[in-house]
Design an enzyme around this catalytic site. Structure first.
Site, PDB file in Angstrom:
ATOM      1  N   TRP A 177       0.862  -1.175   0.000  1.00 54.18           N
ATOM      2  CA  TRP A 177       0.000   0.000   0.000  1.00 54.18           C
ATOM      3  C   TRP A 177       0.896   1.222   0.000  1.00 54.18           C
ATOM      4  CZ3 TRP A 177      -2.027   2.794   4.777  1.00 54.18           C
ATOM      5  CH2 TRP A 177      -3.009   3.734   4.417  1.00 54.18           C
ATOM      6  N   ASP A 191      -1.034  -5.518   9.254  1.00 53.58           N
ATOM      7  CA  ASP A 191      -1.984  -4.533   8.741  1.00 53.58           C
ATOM      8  C   ASP A 191      -3.206  -5.334   8.316  1.00 53.58           C
ATOM      9  OD1 ASP A 191      -1.895  -1.890   6.167  1.00 53.58           O
ATOM     10  OD2 ASP A 191      -3.494  -2.636   7.462  1.00 53.58           O
ATOM     11  N   LYS A 196     -13.551  -0.819   5.276  1.00 54.89           N
ATOM     12  CA  LYS A 196     -14.120  -1.655   4.220  1.00 54.89           C
ATOM     13  C   LYS A 196     -15.155  -2.626   4.733  1.00 54.89           C
ATOM     14  CE  LYS A 196     -10.151  -0.220   2.270  1.00 54.89           C
ATOM     15  NZ  LYS A 196      -9.230   0.697   2.945  1.00 54.89           N
TER      16      LYS A 196
END
Lengths: 414, 422
Positions: A142, A224, A260
């Site tokens: 990311w 993460d 999300k």
């Protein structure tokens, strides 16, 4: 009578953040068949954002509850949110939680959780204020990971082998080699599931190999976890790696995002789960986390945490949420199946198995920058320069056009 | 805790970590409790029915209850009807919020806004705004690393600037002998501040003292600061809350801008809209021109993205709805006025109460000071007694939050203060 010389006259124009620029460009495009496969937010089959039904329900409950006010949350956040969030990651019957050695720091999204964790590690890990401790992030990762750790003060941020472009899969031997060669105590940022941007996750056996080396070489585990539930549709399955590492005795951090899996993108709901050796260590760690939070945002926003806290702590709402999550995950899986099938039907050169082997929101198509440029400029299909597509941007209405566009990109552009 | 495991069979994980000699975190020191928020925590533990929480600055109504503004409830209802999505805000936050926020501070017809030479971003309330500002200065300010705070200042200012990499210095501000403004001392100290240093000014309702300069004093400060070529960082956390009038409370900010200072400004909506836990704030940089504002904006985004990516929607949406809906804005102005008035009344009642108790001290400063806080002048030992003997909780510096005072407990407070000061 403005003061003569501006103090900011030397401030250079910074480049825009790529993923948001992509969406901005998409918005300005007037082409009727344009498709946005850029930023990672879920879309329905009508290309619409989706507020989860359970979220709507809980928001109504909150509005109707006149006993609720807008007072400050504690520095570390809403207690019932923090404990429920950590429990979601580590499991109902987590021994670590029972041992009272797990704590949570409510944060502003997954980004905020990563940043607080990074700030803590820079101050207190591997010595005091040891900015030289290497931080390893996957190649690719990311795009914000680098900046999070750099701005937290780390001077040495390195890639670890991850994506094998040739075979379009995990470069396990490269990864393991980097683990063997990393200086002791190096920090490794691991994607718990649904790797962003490749969608390629280690298998359970591969995770076991990774854990063995990390333990032997005293490497630090920083997970993460932005897609729990969203990847496979199962909360347990998507948390397997985290739970495995915890059961192997690692002290670790997990940056959790509920952007999300709850669709709460703009309410900034995240949690930094801390798994410590014991409660005494945990207490000291959390006291230092408080100090970091206090100079960053003082205390976190209440709305999103209330929604998630209420949902996770109520059995019926929790069940409804899991159902909503599965709806999203299933649609993504369907789009993966269909895209692969269509590319195969078109006879598009190359193998497209990776589309269904990869997991989560993203797929690393393997398109090169020239082909990506073609997709954007000629076909008005917007994706990241890396070739990453957001599967959520695909719908039954546009999938033919996208498949056709990919076909053209691969056959016309080298 | 490890002893409790001895009676059962250890699982593989436990054996492994018991064998691992050291925890990573053995060297982590226990952090001290936050002095301000720590007061509330001690208060909660106290069982005395007469206890008073005069620590953290959150407004309370005359029943001692948190107050959700009516305009906020109405705005929430309006927003709920709209059935908005939850998509990410831009890095700089809700555009309409940023605009309304800047207008509130500067006045809608301010030349700065017309020329587009400000950049305003939504932030995580006042703290988030200060931190973004501090980080920005740390990265881009070519001048000295020194930030000059008034003495005293809000306790969190120091660690915020320090964590951002700046160094802290002070200028005289509060005169303990008068419990008022040390104007002479401030001017003397400011006149010695090296050029291009950063000076923090509290726009109104100084925290913790409640002591504000008068307009003519602000004018002199502005002239001197201009002469010294200092970068002004205004912290405005109480606009509307101080005098009850939003324009009056923003006077200093607007005066400085008018005088040519290109300021940076932090705003909070925690107190004046009662949106504490929603974390609503703004950060503004007044630039030379619109082109510079664009460059500054791009760099602010680069700073913000690795902290929290983009700010929370809920509170900003509420604030924007209030500011931009005429009837809600009018309602808000009235409610802010009401909150400020109740505080002023409590100040008056406290002084009256102290007189009634027979106190021989001069308590005029309690009325002269403005905003949520009052610097009583109590010494640490007196504060300790007030807490131990009367269960009145406040910070060690003698600061009380007037918002925690009500007509029901002001007499008790007067009694306690008199007891420890007579």
């Amino acid at each position: 009578l403005a003061l003569a010389m501006s103090i900011f006259s030397e401030v250079p124009q910074a480049p825009p953040v790529a993923v948001f620029k992509l969406t901005a460009d998409f918005r300005e495009d007037s082409h009727p068949q344009k498709v946005n496969l850029g930023v990672g937010a879920y879309r329905t089959d009508d290309s619409q954002p989706w507020v989860l039904p359970v979220v709507k329900k809980v928001e109504r409950l909150i509005v109707e509850d006149s006993s609720l006010n807008h007072e400050y949350l504690p520095i570390l956040g809403l207690p019932e949110f923090r404990s429920a969030a950590s429990k979601v990651a580590l499991g109902e019957d987590s021994a670590a939680i029972k041992d009272n050695r797990v704590g949570g720091v409510q944060a502003l999204g997954g980004t905020g959780a990563l940043r607080i964790g990074a700030e803590f590690l820079r101050r207190w890990y591997n010595g005091v204020n040891n900015t030289a401790t290497p931080v390893y992030v996957s190649a690719p990762t990311w795009e914000n990971h680098n900046a999070v750790f750099a701005d937290a003060g780390f001077k040495d941020i390195r890639p670890y082998h991850y994506w094998d472009a040739a075979k379009r899969g995990l470069d396990l031997s490269g990864f393991l080699d980097d683990l063997e060669k990393a200086p002791e105590h190096s920090i490794f940022v691991l994607h718990a599931c649904a790797h962003n941007p490749t969608g390629t996750d280690p298998s359970q056996d591969e995770w076991k190999k990774i854990a063995e080396i990390m333990k032997r070489r005293n490497l630090f585990v920083f997970f993460d976890s932005a897609y729990q539930g969203f990847a496979s549709g199962s909360l347990e399955k998507d948390a397997w790696a985290i739970r495995f590492f915890v059961s192997e005795g690692f002290e670790l951090l997990v940056a959790q995002s509920f952007s999300k899996n709850f669709g709460l993108y703009n309410e900034r709901v995240g949690n930094l789960t801390v798994v410590a050796r014991d409660n005494e260590n945990l207490t000291r760690i959390l006291s230092q986390m408080e100090k970091i939070v206090r100079t960053t945002w003082s205390n976190p926003p209440s709305q999103g945490a209330r929604i998630v806290g209420k949902t996770l702590n109520c059995p019926e709402l929790f069940a409804e949420w899991k159902d909503n999550v599965k709806t999203m995950a299933d649609r993504v899986l369907l789009m993966r199946d269909q895209l692969k099938a269509k590319l195969q039907a078109l006879g598009t050169p190359g193998t497209w198995d990776h589309i269904t082997q990869q997991i989560g929101m993203f797929s690393f198509t393997g398109l090169n920058p020239k082909q990506v440029e073609f997709m954007i400029k000629e076909k008005h299909v917007y994706l990241m320069a890396s070739g990453r597509i957001n599967m959520c941007g695909l719908t039954t209405k546009n999938i033919d056009y996208v498949a056709q566009s990919i076909h053209e990109a691969v056959t016309k552009v080298q | 805790t490890s002893l409790s495991h001895s009676r059962r069979v250890l699982n593989k994980g436990e054996i492994l970590w018991k064998c691992c000699a050291i925890s990573w975190w053995g060297g982590v020191q226990m952090g001290p409790p936050d002095p301000i928020l720590g007061v509330t925590e001690a208060f909660k533990r106290d069982t005395n029915p007469k206890k008073m929480n005069l620590g953290v600055g959150a407004y309370r109504d005359d029943q001692g209850k948190p107050y959700v503004l009516n305009c906020v409830r109405k705005a929430e209802a309006v927003i709920a009807e709209k059935k908005l999505d939850k998509e990410y805000l831009p890095i700089g936050g809700l555009g309409e919020f940023a605009k309304a926020c800047a207008q509130l501070a500067l006045g809608a017809d301010n030349e700065v806004l017309k020329s587009g030479r400000n950049i305003t971003v939504q932030t995580i309330s006042g703290t988030g705004s200060l931190r973004i500002g501090a980080n920005f200065l740390s990265r881009f300010h070519g001048g000295p690393r020194d930030v000059y705070l008034p003495k005293p200042s809000w306790g969190n200012h120091t660690p915020i600037f320090r964590d951002a990499g700046m160094q802290l210095k002070a200028y005289r501000y509060y005169d303990p002998s008068t419990c008022g403004f040390d104007f002479k001392g401030a001017l003397e100290d400011i006149s010695k501040i090296p050029e291009q240093s950063v000076i923090v000014l509290h726009a109104c309702a100084h925290n913790p003292t409640g002591v504000d300069p008068r307009p003519e004093q602000w004018k002199e400060i502005s002239d001197l600061v201009k002469k010294r070529n200092l970068l002004v960082f205004f912290d405005m956390a109480y606009q509307g809350f101080a005098s009850g009038d939003i324009d009056r409370d923003a006077w200093a900010v607007r005066h400085f801008i008018e005088q040519g200072h290109n300021i940076v400004l932090s705003q909070s909506f925690a107190k004046n809209m009662g949106l504490y836990g929603e974390r609503v704030g703004g950060f503004t940089v007044v630039c030379k021109d619109a082109e510079e504002a664009k460059r500054v904006e791009s760099q602010l985004k680069i700073l913000i993205r690795p902290i929290y990516s983009n700010p929370p929607m809920n509170g900003a949406r509420i604030a924007t709805t209030i500011l931009n809906t005429p009837e809600l804005r009018a309602m808000w102005l009235e409610e802010v006025h009401g909150m400020a008035n109740r505080i002023i009344k409590m100040r008056e009642q406290l002084v009256a109460g102290l007189k009634k108790e027979g106190s021989s001290h001069n308590w005029q400063h309690v009325i002269d000071q403005i905003g949520m806080f009052c610097f009583t002048g109590l010494k640490p030992e007196q504060v300790e007694r007030l807490t131990k003997e009367f269960s009145v909780y406040m910070t060690k510096d003698g600061r009380i939050s007037m918002a925690g005072v009500s007509s029901g407990n002001v007499g008790y407070l007067a009694h306690g203060i008199h007891a420890v000061t007579k």
